[in-house]
Scaffold this motif. Structure first.
Motif, short mmCIF file in Angstrom:
data_model
loop_
_atom_site.label_atom_id
_atom_site.label_comp_id
_atom_site.label_asym_id
_atom_site.label_seq_id
_atom_site.Cartn_x
_atom_site.Cartn_y
_atom_site.Cartn_z
N UNK A 124 32.64 22.74 14.88
CA UNK A 124 32.28 21.98 13.65
C UNK A 124 32.20 22.91 12.34
N UNK A 125 33.01 22.50 11.55
CA UNK A 125 33.13 23.34 10.14
C UNK A 125 32.58 22.45 9.08
N UNK A 126 31.73 22.76 8.26
CA UNK A 126 31.48 22.15 6.99
C UNK A 126 32.42 22.64 5.82
N UNK A 127 32.55 21.67 5.06
CA UNK A 127 33.37 22.15 3.62
C UNK A 127 34.69 21.71 3.86
N UNK A 128 35.34 21.79 2.47
CA UNK A 128 36.76 21.30 2.68
C UNK A 128 37.94 22.38 3.23
N UNK A 129 38.92 21.67 3.78
CA UNK A 129 40.03 22.31 4.42
C UNK A 129 41.37 21.65 4.25
N UNK A 130 41.46 21.01 3.28
CA UNK A 130 42.75 20.23 2.95
C UNK A 130 43.98 21.10 2.99
#
Length: 607
Positions: A124-130
């Motif tokens: 689980x990774x919080x934050x943006x990753x586009x």
């Protein structure tokens, strides 16, 4: 041959492979190389099999008790969606072995149609990753990973569980590997009558039964020291009956998913290259009366090609070029969506600089090309520095986006071909402290989203999506971890607190289904062959309307689970678990209470 027939044949194959001896582990092949790089710069919560087995009911339970994610679930085992940092389910990307698998129709994933035991690891990774994971990776990403080990011989795992409401859960995984070849086969079957009662709410979960089957096949072959081929395939077949009142019409939902991914990896001193091709198929049918033909549905296909090229100038500096193309095709039933297609591609470039063990830096830029949609240039910047042996900090800044789904564009009546992509700007500052066996992470963050897509009523009597809201969200994610072994004792503790302030910037009202406060904790103590664990989760006041109406809000609640596992002869484990020990009355979606106290027992065999 149907997916059910595929699944039965696969289980038979699993049993035929399951008897042999062990060898020492040589190497482990992971399909998502980018996630491995991200761990140097971002806090990523990693849950392995021993963690997943503590919440075997479904993936919703795992995320609810073991992550900062808020889960909105329409009753146990029903439609379930996640919320990261005050964003929505459409702004969460599900990533299967490095590939974004959000629905091309809905633009999101249903948590309970992803069977958790068929994955070797959940991250689980919080934050943006586009920049890496594309559309929808705004609030966070949920990674469903499969691994393949080499030089390990034969290994098998069998898991059987029975629980309240006539629930049965079974899982079998078997693998074989030598220094050249690795094969892993697994199958999972889950069923439940799910007929729980909450007398205080005068609620009976009528017509709430569900069952599903999943089959995974993975293989990897080392051609030589530099080249390796790998393959991962998954079948899923599920049926959910949606809860109704005593006099309501019974409904159901059928879903069938097929995913196949082929990868060729080349590794040398200066160059690492991973080329992937994938085919994804998603079929679903909804019956507003289970005794009548389907009332709506759809079938979607995606073809994807992705190349991940890394060039190492030296041990400190590397350049990464990621190119991707995918073709989406969808056809709806009773939705006004005829045969629709979409071509999309992207080019991303990243620079990674690690001059020493104390400092890591990454900067990336990306341009997407989506048919008939104007997309922005995206960027990401991440840096992490170790100040001393007890404190390090990391700064992450990014621009991310989500483009409209097929339903947003083509649903009739209501689809809107003039929609713009949602765009977010965000920043976070991760502070990491370490003292002996304690680790503490404090991460304040800020997110601003514009052009959020919302379905609103029109003067013509139907709903239509429009770019309407600007959302501002800020808060804090924090987690304290402790782990220690001493003699025959082992103890592990994890305690997290999440503060979320997420508002519609135009109305100054809190977003629906975004609690301001969440606390979750897990504690495990093991002595020789016995292990006991407890879990707790507190959820603060949660508004369910856009005008912050208190009478309709979900009141705060605290839920605790506990379990005991006993291991015999090293490879046999018997476990019992009590869910919702204090008989808490609670819900995550209004009008759909979750079960009161319930029980389960399980058997785990490794051979």
């Amino acid at each position: 041959m149907t997916i059910k027939h595929h699944f039965s044949a696969a289980l038979l194959f699993c049993f035929l492979l399951s008897f042999a001896q062990e060898k020492a582990i040589d190497t482990v092949y992971i399909f998502d190389n980018q996630l491995k790089n991200s761990k140097k710069l971002h806090k990523i919560e990693t849950l392995n099999q021993e963690d997943l087995l503590k919440n075997t009911t479904n993936l919703s339970e795992v995320l609810r008790f073991q992550s900062p994610v808020y889960i909105k679930e329409n009753g146990r085992g029903m439609v379930s969606s996640p919320s990261f940092r005050g964003t929505t389910a459409q702004q969460t990307a599900f990533v299967w072995n490095g590939i974004n698998i959000n629905s091309i129709f809905l633009g999101q994933g249903d948590v309970n149609n992803l069977n958790l035991l068929t994955y070797d690891q959940l991250e689980v990774k919080s934050g943006g990753g586009s920049v890496i994971y594309g559309s929808g990776a705004i609030g966070g990403t949920i990674h469903l990973n499969n691994e393949l080990s080499f030089n390990k011989g034969f290994n098998s795992t069998l898991f059987l569980e029975g629980g309240s409401y006539n629930t049965f859960n079974s899982f079998l995984k078997t693998s074989y590997s030598d220094d050249k070849l690795s094969i892993k086969v697994s199958g999972n079957f889950v069923k439940s009558d799910n007929d729980y009662e909450v007398p205080e709410k005068k609620y009976i979960n009528l017509n709430g039964e569900y069952d599903n089957r999943t089959f995974n096949l993975g293989a990897a072959y080392k051609i030589n020291a530099q080249n390796r081929l790998s393959w991962q395939t998954q079948f899923y077949d599920g049926e959910q009956h949606y809860p109704t009142s005593e006099f309501g019409t019974k409904t159901k939902y059928l879903s069938n998913t097929f995913r196949s991914l082929l990868a060729w990896d080349f590794n040398s001193t200066k160059i690492n290259n991973s080329f992937k091709v994938a085919y994804l198929q998603d079929d679903f049918q909804y019956f507003d009366n289970i005794d009548q033909p389907k009332s709506s549905g759809g079938s979607g296909e995606s073809f994807l090609a992705k190349n991940d090229f890394n060039y190492f100038f030296n041990n400190q500096l590397a350049f990464n070029l990621i190119t991707e193309y995918h073709f989406d095709k969808g056809k709806g039933y009773q939705s006004g969506i005829t045969d629709v297609t979409r071509n999309a591609g992207s080019v991303a470039g990243l620079i990674r600089w690690n001059p020493n063990q104390q400092f890591n830096f990454e900067a990336g830029v990306k341009k997407d090309f989506v048919e008939e949609i104007v997309t922005p240039i995206l960027y990401s910047f991440s840096g992490k520095m170790s100040v001393n042996n007890w404190y390090s900090f990391g700064l992450n800044v990014s621009k991310n986006f989500r483009y409209p789904s097929f339903n947003d564009l083509y649903w009739q009546p209501g689809g809107n071909l003039d929609l713009k992509p949602e765009i977010s700007h965000q920043a976070e500052l991760g502070n990491n402290f370490k003292y002996r066996d304690f680790k503490l992470n404090l991460t304040p963050y800020y997110i601003k989203i514009k052009n959020m897509i919302r379905w609103l009523p029109t003067s013509n009597g139907y709903w239509s999506p429009v770019n309407t809201n600007n959302v501002e969200s800020y808060g804090l994610e924090s987690q304290l971890d402790f782990e220690k072994k001493f003699g025959n004792n082992r103890t592990k503790l994890s305690l997290g607190y999440v503060f979320t302030h997420s508002k519609n910037a135009d109305t100054d009202q809190f977003l629906m289904y975004v609690p301001q406060h969440k606390i979750f904790g897990n504690a495990t103590y093991q002595y020789r062959f016995a292990e006991i664990f407890i879990q707790g989760m507190y959820n603060g006041l949660t508004y369910t309307t856009s005008d912050e109406t208190l009478r309709d809000a979900i009141k705060p609640y605290f839920v605790m689970n506990a379990g005991l596992n006993l291991t015999f002869f090293k490879n046999y484990q018997i476990g019992v678990k009590v869910n919702n020990i204090f008989d808490e009355i609670y819900e995550t979606t209004t009008y759909f209470p979750l079960p009161k106290r319930n029980y389960s027992a399980n058997l785990l065999i490794n051979f």
